[in-house]
Motif scaffolding. Structure first.
Motif, PDB file in Angstrom:
ATOM      1  N   ILE A  97       0.771  -1.045  -0.510  1.00  0.00           N
ATOM      2  CA  ILE A  97       0.189  -0.035   0.284  1.00  0.00           C
ATOM      3  C   ILE A  97       1.170   1.109  -0.253  1.00  0.00           C
ATOM      4  O   ILE A  97       1.753   1.378   0.674  1.00  0.00           O
ATOM      5  N   PHE A 138       3.769  -1.712   3.338  1.00  0.00           N
ATOM      6  CA  PHE A 138       3.246  -0.223   3.601  1.00  0.00           C
ATOM      7  C   PHE A 138       4.882  -0.514   2.736  1.00  0.00           C
ATOM      8  O   PHE A 138       5.802  -0.577   3.512  1.00  0.00           O
ATOM      9  N   LEU A 185       1.892   4.807   1.135  1.00  0.00           N
ATOM     10  CA  LEU A 185       0.650   5.878   1.529  1.00  0.00           C
ATOM     11  C   LEU A 185       2.116   7.274   1.736  1.00  0.00           C
ATOM     12  O   LEU A 185       3.752   7.441   1.493  1.00  0.00           O
ATOM     13  N   ARG A 242      -5.375  -1.567   6.174  1.00  0.00           N
ATOM     14  CA  ARG A 242      -5.747  -2.072   5.209  1.00  0.00           C
ATOM     15  C   ARG A 242      -7.035  -2.054   5.363  1.00  0.00           C
ATOM     16  O   ARG A 242      -7.309  -3.162   3.362  1.00  0.00           O
ATOM     17  N   ALA A 265      -1.747  -0.683  11.204  1.00  0.00           N
ATOM     18  CA  ALA A 265      -1.812  -1.261   9.701  1.00  0.00           C
ATOM     19  C   ALA A 265      -3.060  -2.555   9.422  1.00  0.00           C
ATOM     20  O   ALA A 265      -2.935  -2.293   9.210  1.00  0.00           O
TER      21      ALA A 265
END
Length: 213
Positions: free
Chosen positions: A3, A29, A5, A112, A108
């Motif tokens: 992901i 991440f 970020l 998600r 976290a």
């Protein structure tokens, strides 16, 4: 795919502290930007907005992030968890409204879930919701996160009324934080507190760190 970020706050120590909190989850991440007083300039799955010394989740800064075409979803990271404010933030387009009392693993997991399409709002933990992760200016001098936030806003030249509005705290609470803060930094006046704040990193920074290590 991890992901992507971006972490957003006007203070470098704050964005770096939050990045460190997520460092153990680097497989999930990719932190592509740390932003202190700058706009997100890379395409990201989530912009994670820390409210330390900032407008809250229903403010202009959040609206600008929601409108940024490079930001897919916006998550607010805060200790102001009242129902009215959290719902107003969601109405502004916020996809996550997360408590600073979350552990790293809980944060976290919430991020998600946001990427999976959920709107995640932390419940208000009340007085039991202590700040767990992240960092803030003045921590090494013994200031709590709330004391540091109030001092940062004093250093910016904000009045007590403006600080109360920005932090969603009562005037009496602001005065209490000011008294405890002054004791810790040995300040006897607002001008002394401002001078101490300027010397100890309480003015906003202006950085963008792309692809931070």
């Amino acid at each position: 795919m991890p992901i992507r970020l971006a972490i957003v706050n006007d203070y470098e120590v704050v964005v770096r502290g939050l990045a460190d909190m997520l460092r153990s989850y680097s497989d999930d991440f990719e932190i592509v930007e740390l932003n202190a007083d700058t706009a997100v300039a890379s395409s990201v799955d989530i912009a994670l907005y820390d409210t330390f010394a900032q407008t809250q989740g229903d403010g202009d800064a959040v609206s600008q992030l929601v409108a940024n075409p490079l930001v897919d979803r916006l998550v607010v990271y805060t200790w102001n968890l009242g129902h009215v404010l959290s719902q107003a933030s969601v109405a502004h387009g916020v996809a996550g409204y997360l408590s600073k009392s979350l552990t790293g693993s809980e944060l976290a997991a919430a991020l998600r879930a946001v990427v999976d399409g959920e709107v995640v709002v932390s419940p208000d933990p009340g007085r039991t919701g202590a700040v767990i992760g992240g960092d803030w200016p003045g921590r090494e001098e013994g200031l709590t996160a709330r004391e540091a936030e109030v001092l940062a806003l004093i250093t910016q030249g904000r009045s007590n009324a403006e600080i109360a509005e920005r932090t969603s705290l009562s005037i009496n609470s602001i005065k209490s934080y000011i008294r405890s803060c002054y004791r810790k930094i040995d300040a006897r006046s607002r001008s002394q507190a401002v001078l101490w704040g300027v010397r100890h990193g309480f003015l906003p920074d202006r950085i963008r760190v792309q692809d931070p290590d």
